[in-house]
Write a protein that holds these residues in place. Structure first.
Motif: not given
Length: 142
Positions: A117, A125, A120, A100-101, A97-98, A127, A130
């Motif tokens: 988005l 994931y 992801a 991918t962020v 996840n991080r 997101l 964010i």
């Protein structure tokens, strides 16, 4: 190892192990991007162990530790530089996840937020939290 394709040039994953690195190299991965802080893992899979395995396999290695909730512009820039390296890449953290962020933040303004988005989400994931950060970066031209 749960590899999730973000783009033809990038897969993300949860924690990888040093003994998995040769298989990644054989699969065409040329760059390993570590987004997991060493404080989250033991010495058998910390940055030193992964770096040594990646370098032994002839791969580039980049370490950009991402503590949850502590994103900095320097991290986004470092991730962008790592993603610009030639060849296929793997970015990993605890779950992917991080990584991918950080990928999405590097693409802010270059691709529509909804597309980021969606990519992801297709990889598993969410997101959506964010979205405001992606849109703010896009407005500033990252």
């Amino acid at each position: 190892m749960d590899l999730r394709e973000i783009s033809p040039e990038l897969v993300v994953s949860g924690q990888i192990l040093p003994e998995e690195i040769p298989a990644l190299a054989e699969a065409g991965i040329r760059v390993v991007i570590n987004n997991r802080p060493d404080a989250e893992v033991g010495p058998d899979m910390d940055s030193h162990a992964i770096r040594a395995a990646a370098e032994a396999a002839g791969m580039e290695y980049r370490e950009i530790p991402f503590n949850p909730g502590q994103i900095t512009p320097e991290m986004v820039e470092a991730q962008a530089e790592a993603l610009a390296l030639p060849g296929r890449k793997i970015a990993y953290c605890r779950s992917g996840n991080r990584s991918t962020v950080l990928w999405a933040l590097t693409r802010a303004g270059a691709e529509p937020t909804d597309d980021l988005l969606g990519t992801a989400a297709n990889a598993g994931y969410d997101l959506s939290g964010i979205r405001p950060m992606i849109e703010a970066l896009a407005q500033r031209g990252r």
